[in-house]
Design a protein around this motif. Structure first.
Motif, PDB file in Angstrom:
ATOM      1  N   GLU A   1       0.831  -1.205   0.000  1.00 56.49           N
ATOM      2  CA  GLU A   1       0.000   0.000   0.000  1.00 56.49           C
ATOM      3  C   GLU A   1       0.868   1.259   0.000  1.00 56.49           C
ATOM      4  O   GLU A   1       0.602   2.213  -0.728  1.00 56.49           O
ATOM      5  N   GLN A   2       1.909   1.262   0.827  1.00 58.63           N
ATOM      6  CA  GLN A   2       2.818   2.412   0.862  1.00 58.63           C
ATOM      7  C   GLN A   2       3.573   2.557  -0.459  1.00 58.63           C
ATOM      8  O   GLN A   2       3.827   3.678  -0.920  1.00 58.63           O
ATOM      9  N   LEU A   3       3.894   1.442  -1.076  1.00 58.03           N
ATOM     10  CA  LEU A   3       4.583   1.481  -2.366  1.00 58.03           C
ATOM     11  C   LEU A   3       3.715   2.166  -3.417  1.00 58.03           C
ATOM     12  O   LEU A   3       4.192   2.994  -4.195  1.00 58.03           O
ATOM     13  N   ALA A   4       2.426   1.820  -3.446  1.00 58.35           N
ATOM     14  CA  ALA A   4       1.523   2.438  -4.413  1.00 58.35           C
ATOM     15  C   ALA A   4       1.332   3.924  -4.120  1.00 58.35           C
ATOM     16  O   ALA A   4       1.277   4.741  -5.048  1.00 58.35           O
ATOM     17  N   LEU A   5       1.250   4.297  -2.832  1.00 56.95           N
ATOM     18  CA  LEU A   5       1.091   5.707  -2.469  1.00 56.95           C
ATOM     19  C   LEU A   5       2.302   6.528  -2.896  1.00 56.95           C
ATOM     20  O   LEU A   5       2.161   7.623  -3.460  1.00 56.95           O
ATOM     21  N   MET A   6       3.497   6.020  -2.642  1.00 62.18           N
ATOM     22  CA  MET A   6       4.710   6.752  -3.016  1.00 62.18           C
ATOM     23  C   MET A   6       4.846   6.874  -4.526  1.00 62.18           C
ATOM     24  O   MET A   6       5.245   7.923  -5.053  1.00 62.18           O
ATOM     25  N   SER A   7       4.497   5.801  -5.237  1.00 56.69           N
ATOM     26  CA  SER A   7       4.587   5.844  -6.695  1.00 56.69           C
ATOM     27  C   SER A   7       3.622   6.872  -7.280  1.00 56.69           C
ATOM     28  O   SER A   7       3.990   7.664  -8.160  1.00 56.69           O
ATOM     29  N   ASP A   8       2.385   6.889  -6.795  1.00 57.48           N
ATOM     30  CA  ASP A   8       1.407   7.871  -7.277  1.00 57.48           C
ATOM     31  C   ASP A   8       1.855   9.294  -6.961  1.00 57.48           C
ATOM     32  O   ASP A   8       1.712  10.196  -7.794  1.00 57.48           O
ATOM     33  N   TYR A   9       2.395   9.487  -5.772  1.00 56.57           N
ATOM     34  CA  TYR A   9       2.803  10.841  -5.373  1.00 56.57           C
ATOM     35  C   TYR A   9       3.922  11.369  -6.254  1.00 56.57           C
ATOM     36  O   TYR A   9       3.863  12.510  -6.753  1.00 56.57           O
ATOM     37  N   VAL A  10       4.956  10.571  -6.474  1.00 58.85           N
ATOM     38  CA  VAL A  10       6.107  11.037  -7.257  1.00 58.85           C
ATOM     39  C   VAL A  10       5.728  11.229  -8.725  1.00 58.85           C
ATOM     40  O   VAL A  10       6.161  12.190  -9.367  1.00 58.85           O
ATOM     41  N   VAL A  11       4.908  10.341  -9.275  1.00 63.12           N
ATOM     42  CA  VAL A  11       4.498  10.490 -10.676  1.00 63.12           C
ATOM     43  C   VAL A  11       3.646  11.746 -10.858  1.00 63.12           C
ATOM     44  O   VAL A  11       3.826  12.505 -11.822  1.00 63.12           O
ATOM     45  N   ASN A  12       2.719  11.997  -9.943  1.00 63.16           N
ATOM     46  CA  ASN A  12       1.811  13.137 -10.084  1.00 63.16           C
ATOM     47  C   ASN A  12       2.435  14.469  -9.706  1.00 63.16           C
ATOM     48  O   ASN A  12       1.875  15.519 -10.033  1.00 63.16           O
ATOM     49  N   THR A  13       3.569  14.449  -9.024  1.00 64.75           N
ATOM     50  CA  THR A  13       4.214  15.706  -8.632  1.00 64.75           C
ATOM     51  C   THR A  13       5.518  15.933  -9.385  1.00 64.75           C
ATOM     52  O   THR A  13       5.666  16.928 -10.095  1.00 64.75           O
ATOM     53  N   TYR A  14       6.445  14.992  -9.271  1.00 68.25           N
ATOM     54  CA  TYR A  14       7.762  15.213  -9.863  1.00 68.25           C
ATOM     55  C   TYR A  14       7.767  14.923 -11.367  1.00 68.25           C
ATOM     56  O   TYR A  14       8.167  15.774 -12.170  1.00 68.25           O
ATOM     57  N   PHE A  15       7.343  13.735 -11.763  1.00 63.63           N
ATOM     58  CA  PHE A  15       7.431  13.373 -13.180  1.00 63.63           C
ATOM     59  C   PHE A  15       6.447  14.160 -14.036  1.00 63.63           C
ATOM     60  O   PHE A  15       6.675  14.319 -15.236  1.00 63.63           O
ATOM     61  N   ARG A  16       5.372  14.642 -13.476  1.00 61.39           N
ATOM     62  CA  ARG A  16       4.470  15.486 -14.252  1.00 61.39           C
ATOM     63  C   ARG A  16       5.124  16.817 -14.607  1.00 61.39           C
ATOM     64  O   ARG A  16       4.767  17.446 -15.607  1.00 61.39           O
ATOM     65  N   HIS A  17       6.062  17.274 -13.775  1.00 58.89           N
ATOM     66  CA  HIS A  17       6.791  18.514 -14.033  1.00 58.89           C
ATOM     67  C   HIS A  17       8.258  18.227 -14.338  1.00 58.89           C
ATOM     68  O   HIS A  17       9.134  19.027 -14.031  1.00 58.89           O
ATOM     69  N   PHE A  18       8.514  17.091 -14.960  1.00 60.17           N
ATOM     70  CA  PHE A  18       9.879  16.648 -15.218  1.00 60.17           C
ATOM     71  C   PHE A  18      10.643  17.648 -16.081  1.00 60.17           C
ATOM     72  O   PHE A  18      11.800  17.977 -15.813  1.00 60.17           O
ATOM     73  N   LYS A  19       9.986  18.166 -17.129  1.00 61.24           N
ATOM     74  CA  LYS A  19      10.655  19.102 -18.036  1.00 61.24           C
ATOM     75  C   LYS A  19      10.964  20.427 -17.350  1.00 61.24           C
ATOM     76  O   LYS A  19      11.951  21.080 -17.689  1.00 61.24           O
ATOM     77  N   LEU A  20      10.142  20.826 -16.382  1.00 64.17           N
ATOM     78  CA  LEU A  20      10.417  22.058 -15.658  1.00 64.17           C
ATOM     79  C   LEU A  20      11.660  21.905 -14.776  1.00 64.17           C
ATOM     80  O   LEU A  20      12.488  22.822 -14.693  1.00 64.17           O
ATOM     81  N   TYR A  21      11.775  20.762 -14.100  1.00 66.59           N
ATOM     82  CA  TYR A  21      12.991  20.522 -13.320  1.00 66.59           C
ATOM     83  C   TYR A  21      14.215  20.466 -14.230  1.00 66.59           C
ATOM     84  O   TYR A  21      15.282  20.982 -13.884  1.00 66.59           O
ATOM     85  N   LYS A  22      14.066  19.835 -15.379  1.00 63.46           N
ATOM     86  CA  LYS A  22      15.170  19.760 -16.330  1.00 63.46           C
ATOM     87  C   LYS A  22      15.569  21.158 -16.811  1.00 63.46           C
ATOM     88  O   LYS A  22      16.756  21.471 -16.933  1.00 63.46           O
ATOM     89  N   TYR A  23      14.585  21.999 -17.083  1.00 64.86           N
ATOM     90  CA  TYR A  23      14.868  23.351 -17.565  1.00 64.86           C
ATOM     91  C   TYR A  23      15.552  24.194 -16.499  1.00 64.86           C
ATOM     92  O   TYR A  23      16.429  25.002 -16.801  1.00 64.86           O
ATOM     93  N   ALA A  24      15.149  24.005 -15.239  1.00 63.18           N
ATOM     94  CA  ALA A  24      15.683  24.856 -14.167  1.00 63.18           C
ATOM     95  C   ALA A  24      17.081  24.442 -13.721  1.00 63.18           C
ATOM     96  O   ALA A  24      17.869  25.297 -13.298  1.00 63.18           O
ATOM     97  N   PHE A  25      17.428  23.163 -13.837  1.00 62.39           N
ATOM     98  CA  PHE A  25      18.671  22.684 -13.224  1.00 62.39           C
ATOM     99  C   PHE A  25      19.717  22.198 -14.226  1.00 62.39           C
ATOM    100  O   PHE A  25      20.784  21.756 -13.800  1.00 62.39           O
ATOM    101  N   THR A  26      19.443  22.256 -15.514  1.00 64.93           N
ATOM    102  CA  THR A  26      20.435  21.803 -16.488  1.00 64.93           C
ATOM    103  C   THR A  26      20.761  22.931 -17.456  1.00 64.93           C
ATOM    104  O   THR A  26      19.925  23.807 -17.703  1.00 64.93           O
ATOM    105  N   PRO A  27      21.969  22.959 -18.011  1.00 64.59           N
ATOM    106  CA  PRO A  27      22.330  24.019 -18.958  1.00 64.59           C
ATOM    107  C   PRO A  27      21.520  23.914 -20.243  1.00 64.59           C
ATOM    108  O   PRO A  27      21.076  22.831 -20.636  1.00 64.59           O
ATOM    109  N   GLN A  28      21.345  25.044 -20.886  1.00 61.85           N
ATOM    110  CA  GLN A  28      20.584  25.094 -22.121  1.00 61.85           C
ATOM    111  C   GLN A  28      21.417  24.557 -23.279  1.00 61.85           C
ATOM    112  O   GLN A  28      22.584  24.886 -23.431  1.00 61.85           O
ATOM    113  N   VAL A  29      20.813  23.712 -24.093  1.00 59.85           N
ATOM    114  CA  VAL A  29      21.502  23.111 -25.225  1.00 59.85           C
ATOM    115  C   VAL A  29      21.406  24.054 -26.416  1.00 59.85           C
ATOM    116  O   VAL A  29      20.325  24.558 -26.744  1.00 59.85           O
TER     117      VAL A  29
END
Length: 246
Positions: free
Chosen positions: A112-140
């Motif tokens: 149950e905790q595994l499913a909760l953590m997976s849903d949380y990270v997918v809906n928060t971090y991976f949904r904004h994956f490109k924004l994190y990439k844009y903010a923390f990596t150099p521009q190509v």
């Protein structure tokens, strides 16, 4: 009754929220003026808040915080797209702490905790994956240059969605008459060649611009498809878990 040697007088303590403590632990004191520090502080704070809301113990909270931190560090290690590799690494970290198989893994979290953590990270971090990439990596930047030996060149820059394309336009020099005492004609015999080269370069520039636009569009569609597939994985895992419990 006098105060004993082991007693301490009551002291007033200043209330400090978790964000201040996290800022000190990870040296993010400039989060109010530094956007990157502020983004990291929000990521860490809400990760700790999630653990508290779901009553994780100290070991579980520490492990989940490390999983989120390691996933973010894998995301920003390269400016190139790596969402699939990061999600695979994230799932491996989860299973490494949910299956008892020493010394390779430990059953620290339940299904149950595994499913909760997976849903949380997918809906928060991976949904904004490109924004994190844009903010923390150099521009190509894409730099393309054409040059010919013995001919002057005039560079033209074209900016397209964060990319820079530099294509020199070749302008041949006017032909000089070999005989002394004479001047060059008003129209050089190379004028048709110059017009032809300019026309071909303009056509190549248009094709290059179209190719860049198509590549960016294909990358956007590919990322959207992968994100949609990732969002379906936690739901299916939760469904299979419920079936096993029944």
């Amino acid at each position: 009754m006098g105060l004993g040697g082991g007693l301490r007088l009551p002291q007033s303590h200043e209330a400090r929220i978790c964000m201040w403590l996290l800022a000190e632990l990870f040296q993010l004191q400039g989060w109010e003026s530094d956007p990157r520090a502020g983004i990291l502080l929000d990521l860490y704070f809400y990760t700790v808040q999630f653990s508290r809301e779901h009553s994780f113990n100290q070991e579980q909270s520490s492990a989940f915080f490390a999983i989120v931190k390691d996933t973010h560090e894998a995301c920003v290690e390269t400016p190139l797209p790596n969402v699939e590799e990061c999600y695979h690494y994230f799932t491996e970290l989860l299973f490494c702490h949910a299956i008892r198989r020493p010394p390779f893994s430990i059953d620290l979290f339940s299904q149950e905790q595994l499913a909760l953590m997976s849903d949380y990270v997918v809906n928060t971090y991976f949904r904004h994956f490109k924004l994190y990439k844009y903010a923390f990596t150099p521009q190509v930047r894409l730099d393309v240059s054409l040059s010919y030996v013995g001919m002057p060149e005039l560079a033209v820059e074209l900016g397209e969605a964060g990319e820079s394309v530099k294509v020199p336009i070749i302008i041949p020099e006017q032909e000089e008459v070999a005989d002394s005492g004479t001047t060059a004609p008003s129209e050089s015999p190379r004028a048709p060649l110059r017009e032809y080269i300019s026309a071909q370069l303009c056509q190549e520039l248009a094709q290059l611009r179209l190719a860049v636009e198509e590549r960016l569009q294909a990358s956007e569609e590919q990322f959207s498809t992968k994100l949609a597939q990732l969002e379906k994985v936690p739901n299916s895992s939760k469904g299979s878990g419920r079936g096993r419990r029944k």
